[in-house]
Structure formats: structure tokens, C-alpha cells
Design a protein around this motif. Structure first.
Motif, PDB file in Angstrom:
ATOM      1  N   ASP A 219       3.214  -0.678  -1.839  1.00 34.49           N
ATOM      2  CA  ASP A 219       4.544  -0.744  -2.447  1.00 34.49           C
ATOM      3  C   ASP A 219       5.118   0.651  -2.710  1.00 34.49           C
ATOM      4  OD1 ASP A 219       4.983  -3.514  -2.344  1.00 34.49           O
ATOM      5  OD2 ASP A 219       3.614  -3.826  -3.997  1.00 34.49           O
ATOM      6  N   LEU A 220       4.274   1.584  -3.149  1.00 36.92           N
ATOM      7  CA  LEU A 220       4.755   2.969  -3.251  1.00 36.92           C
ATOM      8  C   LEU A 220       5.158   3.452  -1.863  1.00 36.92           C
ATOM      9  CD1 LEU A 220       5.228   5.674  -4.652  1.00 36.92           C
ATOM     10  CD2 LEU A 220       2.775   6.139  -4.472  1.00 36.92           C
ATOM     11  N   GLY A 221       4.433   2.998  -0.837  1.00 36.98           N
ATOM     12  CA  GLY A 221       4.785   3.345   0.548  1.00 36.98           C
ATOM     13  C   GLY A 221       6.220   2.960   0.889  1.00 36.98           C
ATOM     14  N   HIS A 222       6.697   1.838   0.340  1.00 38.52           N
ATOM     15  CA  HIS A 222       8.088   1.435   0.594  1.00 38.52           C
ATOM     16  C   HIS A 222       9.070   2.431  -0.024  1.00 38.52           C
ATOM     17  CE1 HIS A 222       6.722  -2.198   2.385  1.00 38.52           C
ATOM     18  NE2 HIS A 222       6.276  -2.735   1.267  1.00 38.52           N
ATOM     19  N   ILE A 223       8.762   2.908  -1.226  1.00 41.09           N
ATOM     20  CA  ILE A 223       9.616   3.934  -1.855  1.00 41.09           C
ATOM     21  C   ILE A 223       9.623   5.186  -0.987  1.00 41.09           C
ATOM     22  CG2 ILE A 223       9.749   5.565  -3.798  1.00 41.09           C
ATOM     23  CD1 ILE A 223       9.068   3.396  -5.703  1.00 41.09           C
ATOM     24  N   LEU A 224       8.440   5.583  -0.522  1.00 41.72           N
ATOM     25  CA  LEU A 224       8.343   6.822   0.255  1.00 41.72           C
ATOM     26  C   LEU A 224       9.133   6.713   1.550  1.00 41.72           C
ATOM     27  CD1 LEU A 224       4.562   7.653  -0.285  1.00 41.72           C
ATOM     28  CD2 LEU A 224       6.563   8.423  -1.598  1.00 41.72           C
ATOM     29  N   GLU A 225       8.989   5.566   2.207  1.00 33.48           N
ATOM     30  CA  GLU A 225       9.687   5.372   3.470  1.00 33.48           C
ATOM     31  C   GLU A 225      11.207   5.416   3.259  1.00 33.48           C
ATOM     32  OE1 GLU A 225       8.454   2.427   6.991  1.00 33.48           O
ATOM     33  OE2 GLU A 225       9.344   1.466   5.252  1.00 33.48           O
ATOM     34  N   ARG A 226      11.673   4.659   2.270  1.00 33.53           N
ATOM     35  CA  ARG A 226      13.120   4.617   2.008  1.00 33.53           C
ATOM     36  C   ARG A 226      13.657   5.955   1.523  1.00 33.53           C
ATOM     37  NH1 ARG A 226      15.258  -0.679   2.179  1.00 33.53           N
ATOM     38  NH2 ARG A 226      13.921  -1.524   3.814  1.00 33.53           N
ATOM     39  N   SER A 227      12.805   6.727   0.862  1.00 35.79           N
ATOM     40  CA  SER A 227      13.254   8.005   0.313  1.00 35.79           C
ATOM     41  C   SER A 227      12.991   9.149   1.282  1.00 35.79           C
ATOM     42  CB  SER A 227      12.536   8.290  -1.015  1.00 35.79           C
ATOM     43  OG  SER A 227      12.787   7.262  -1.953  1.00 35.79           O
ATOM     44  N   ALA A 228      12.394   8.844   2.454  1.00 36.16           N
ATOM     45  CA  ALA A 228      12.030   9.876   3.441  1.00 36.16           C
ATOM     46  C   ALA A 228      11.229  10.994   2.776  1.00 36.16           C
ATOM     47  CB  ALA A 228      13.282  10.423   4.124  1.00 36.16           C
ATOM     48  N   ALA A 229      10.174  10.596   2.061  1.00 38.70           N
ATOM     49  CA  ALA A 229       9.355  11.576   1.343  1.00 38.70           C
ATOM     50  C   ALA A 229       7.887  11.147   1.417  1.00 38.70           C
ATOM     51  CB  ALA A 229       9.803  11.655  -0.120  1.00 38.70           C
ATOM     52  N   GLY A 230       7.013  11.935   0.818  1.00 35.42           N
ATOM     53  CA  GLY A 230       5.592  11.591   0.712  1.00 35.42           C
ATOM     54  C   GLY A 230       5.169  11.690  -0.736  1.00 35.42           C
ATOM     55  N   ALA A 231       3.865  11.490  -0.998  1.00 36.44           N
ATOM     56  CA  ALA A 231       3.400  11.620  -2.378  1.00 36.44           C
ATOM     57  C   ALA A 231       1.925  11.987  -2.426  1.00 36.44           C
ATOM     58  CB  ALA A 231       3.629  10.321  -3.155  1.00 36.44           C
ATOM     59  N   ARG A 232       1.569  12.622  -3.518  1.00 35.26           N
ATOM     60  CA  ARG A 232       0.180  12.889  -3.850  1.00 35.26           C
ATOM     61  C   ARG A 232      -0.146  11.996  -5.034  1.00 35.26           C
ATOM     62  NH1 ARG A 232      -3.155  17.441  -2.887  1.00 35.26           N
ATOM     63  NH2 ARG A 232      -1.556  17.782  -1.304  1.00 35.26           N
ATOM     64  N   LEU A 233      -1.220  11.216  -4.900  1.00 36.47           N
ATOM     65  CA  LEU A 233      -1.634  10.298  -5.978  1.00 36.47           C
ATOM     66  C   LEU A 233      -2.962  10.774  -6.531  1.00 36.47           C
ATOM     67  CD1 LEU A 233      -1.444   6.493  -5.164  1.00 36.47           C
ATOM     68  CD2 LEU A 233      -0.082   7.791  -6.797  1.00 36.47           C
ATOM     69  N   TRP A 234      -3.086  10.830  -7.846  1.00 37.04           N
ATOM     70  CA  TRP A 234      -4.346  11.243  -8.482  1.00 37.04           C
ATOM     71  C   TRP A 234      -5.162   9.992  -8.773  1.00 37.04           C
ATOM     72  CZ3 TRP A 234      -0.019  13.510 -11.671  1.00 37.04           C
ATOM     73  CH2 TRP A 234       0.473  14.661 -11.074  1.00 37.04           C
TER      74      TRP A 234
END
Ligand code: ADP
Ligand code: MG
Length: 321
Positions: A219-234
Motif C-alpha cells: 500500500d505504501l508502494g501505491h503512494i510511491l508510484e502515484r507520487s513518483a518517489a521512493g522511500a526508506r523504511l526503518w
């Protein structure tokens, strides 16, 4: 004598005290007449539950009624909306009054809790299937979408993760857990709490939001895709309940990252709004945790506190895989 379709609708869905003044006409006519506040836009969502797919045929009907509405209210929460109305489409194999009574108890208890009025629906004979459409309002400029996350924003999540996934694994005999946690876990699976208050408070402050139904990573992947960004998760900081915390080492991580049915909110917050978000949690029925940061480089990087990467295989749930 078996109940006719019309008697059933009247008994279970029409004879309910009206909850809201903005329902000009509710159940009983060809369609409902509903008044949206002038300064808001209408938010609409629908989710379907199919027996054998989303719940066992012999599951407690009260839980089914609760969950069918809860998953829809969770979608409204993820938009920052205030819930108002619902419609219900019901396919029933037979007019089983015990089942209907339990289903309505669960459904209407949750609806009343959030001031939601059932304003219509459709009832037919067929394999047990429930679809609820939920409606709410939000100020257009404050709606929480998936596409607003920007590098540097904090990634946050409400409540704890993985409990529902753990309850499923427990039911399927894949794991064992102390008796004292069983009821808690079963409730987390059957009776999710939509994070309505949180969504309303985050509207205008969070840059993006989604409710977690298929697992955090997906689900975070959907945010990343729509926002054209990536993320680092701890991954060592993912919030876990006492029931999940007893899982040794990294055996908890698949539940935290990919367990479905959490119905928590995952949201991103620009640095300048973090203090305002923190100031609002006094009225919340749960905590929230900062679990990562949005980065420009696409993709999701799961990192341990010692800096090493945690690799994930199958993340989340897909009905067609
Ligand atoms: P129509 O044939 O005009 O669609 P129905 O006979 O299907 O009307 O429904 C009669 C009324 O009962 C309508 O107002 C409809 O919205 C409502 N209704 C039917 N089924 C449900 C249900 N499961 N929950 C809530 N309202 C329902
Ligand atoms: Mg109809």
C-alpha cells in the motif's frame, strides 16, 4: 413462512431511526435524496465482501456486518473525509433471519458510532455477497490523495501493524501464540477500527495517505508510484502490538510489512507539519509512529537499524496472483 424481499427490507433496513438531517429521503423510495454541505465535495467509495473469499461462510454475522462497513469507512478516512451515508447491496442465499439480525447488529452499531445513516441499497437472492458504498465530505483543498508525497516527508503509520495477518496465520494453524492474545488478534481481524478521527485531523497536513488493506509495503508502494518517489523504511521501528512483539527475531517482519487487513492509515507528512500532527493525537484512540522517509529515488528500501538492507519476497496480497 419465508420472508418476502419487501418485508425483509422493511424489517431490517427501513425501520431505523433517522440519524441525520441531511438525509432528505432515505430507504423506501426509488432513490435517496441527500444534501452535501456547500463548502465540501462528496467522497464516494465501495468495497465488496464475498463469502469464502473475504470471510468464512460460517463466520459470525455480527463481525461481517461490522467489517463490511469498516473497510469502507477506512477508505473515507484515508481521504480525510467525514463519513455521512451508506448504501448496501446484499446477495443472500436465503432469508435467514438469525443471520440478518446478527449482520444488522454489527453493521448498525458501527454506523451509529460514526454517525453514518443507511440510505438505500438493493437485495437479491444469490451467493452471499455484501457490497457497501460509503459517502462522506471533505473540503476539496484538504482531501488526502496518494500522489502528494515529496522527498523529505516523513512516512508514518497509525496503530500497530500485522495483527490481522497474524490472526489469519493462527486460524490456519501456521503459527501458535499464547492464549491470552487470541481474542485480541481475532478482534483485530474481524472488527477493525476505521481511523476516521485521524483522517479528518490529517486532512490539510499530510501530503499523501492510504489505508492499509493489502499490507504496508504494497500500500505504501501505491503512494510511491502515484507520487513518483521512493522511500526508506526503518523495519526495526515498525509498530507492533504485545501479541506480535513476542515473535522472535525477524519472523515478525513479513506480518508487519505484508500482513493484510490492518486498516491502519499510512501517511506522509512534510517536516513543517510534523509538530501540528503531533499536537492532534491527544484526541486519537491510537498512537502513530514515524517509520521512514520519502526519497527521490524510486523503490522501497527496507533498512535495519544497523544500516543493512532487509530483502522482502512476496509483499502484500493480490486477488489475481
Ligand atoms: P427499486 O426496485 O426501485 O430499486 P427496491 O425494491 O430494490 O427498489 O428497494 C426498495 C427500497 O429499499 C429502496 O429505497 C432501496 O434503496 C431500499 N433497499 C433495498 N435493499 C436494501 C438494503 N439491503 N439496504 C438498504 N436499503 C435497501
Ligand atoms: Mg432495486
Amino acid at each position: 413462512m419465508p420472508l418476502s424481499e419487501f418485508a425483509l427490507i422493511r424489517r431490517y433496513f427501513e425501520r431505523r431511526p433517522p440519524l441525520r438531517a441531511d438525509v432528505l429521503l432515505g430507504v423506501g423510495d426509488d432513490a435517496a435524496l441527500l444534501k452535501v454541505p456547500e463548502d465540501r465535495v462528496l467522497v464516494a467509495t465501495v468495497d465488496m465482501l464475498v463469502a469464502g473469499r473475504h470471510f468464512r461462510k460460517d463466520a459470525d454475522p455480527r463481525g461481517i456486518g461490522h467489517k463490511a462497513l469498516a473497510v469502507n469507512l477506512s477508505d473515507l478516512a484515508a481521504m480525510g473525509a467525514e463519513p455521512a451515508w451508506a448504501t448496501l447491496t446484499l446477495a443472500l442465499p436465503e432469508a435467514d433471519e438469525t443471520w440478518l439480525g446478527g449482520f444488522c447488529d454489527g453493521l448498525f452499531a458501527l454506523a451509529e458510532c460514526f454517525g453514518v445513516q443507511l440510505v438505500g441499497g438493493d437485495t437479491t437472492r444469490g451467493p452471499l455477497t455484501i457490497a457497501i458504498q460509503a459517502h462522506g465530505f471533505v473540503r476539496e483543498s484538504k482531501a488526502l490523495r496518494r500522489n502528494g508525497a515529496r522527498p523529505g516527508d516523513s512516512v508514518c503509520v497509525t496503530g500497530t501493524l500485522g495483527d490481522a495477518g497474524l490472526a489469519l496465520a493462527l486460524a490456519e494453524g501456521q503459527i501458535n501464540t499464547p492464549d491470552r492474545y487470541r481474542q485480541y488478534l481475532q478482534d483485530r481481524l474481524d472488527r477493525p477500527t476505521p481511523r476516521i478521527r485521524q483522517g479528518i485531523d490529517l486532512a490539510g497536513l499530510a501530503s499523501a495517505a492510504i489505508d492499509i488493506s493489502d499490507g504496508l509495503a504494497q500500500d505504501l508502494g501505491h503512494i510511491l508510484e502515484r507520487s513518483a518517489a521512493g522511500a526508506r523504511l526503518w523495519v526495526d521501528r515498525l509498530p507492533r502490538s504485545p501479541a506480535l512483539a513476542i515473535l522472535a527475531g525477524e519472523t515478525a517482519l513479513p506480518y508487519l510489512l505484508a500482513g493484510g487487513d490492518d486498516y491502519e492509515l499510512c501517511f506522509t507528512v512534510p517536516a513543517e507539519n510534523l509538530a501540528k500532527v503531533r499536537a492532534r493525537i491527544d484526541h486519537w484512540d491510537c498512537n502513530y509512529t514515524e517509520i521512514g522517509v520519502i526519497e527521490a529515488e524510486p523503490g522501497l528500501r527496507c533498512v535495519r537499524d544497523d544500516g543493512t538492507l532487509y530483502r522482502t519476497e512476496r509483499l502484500g496480497y493480490d486477488h489475481f496472483l
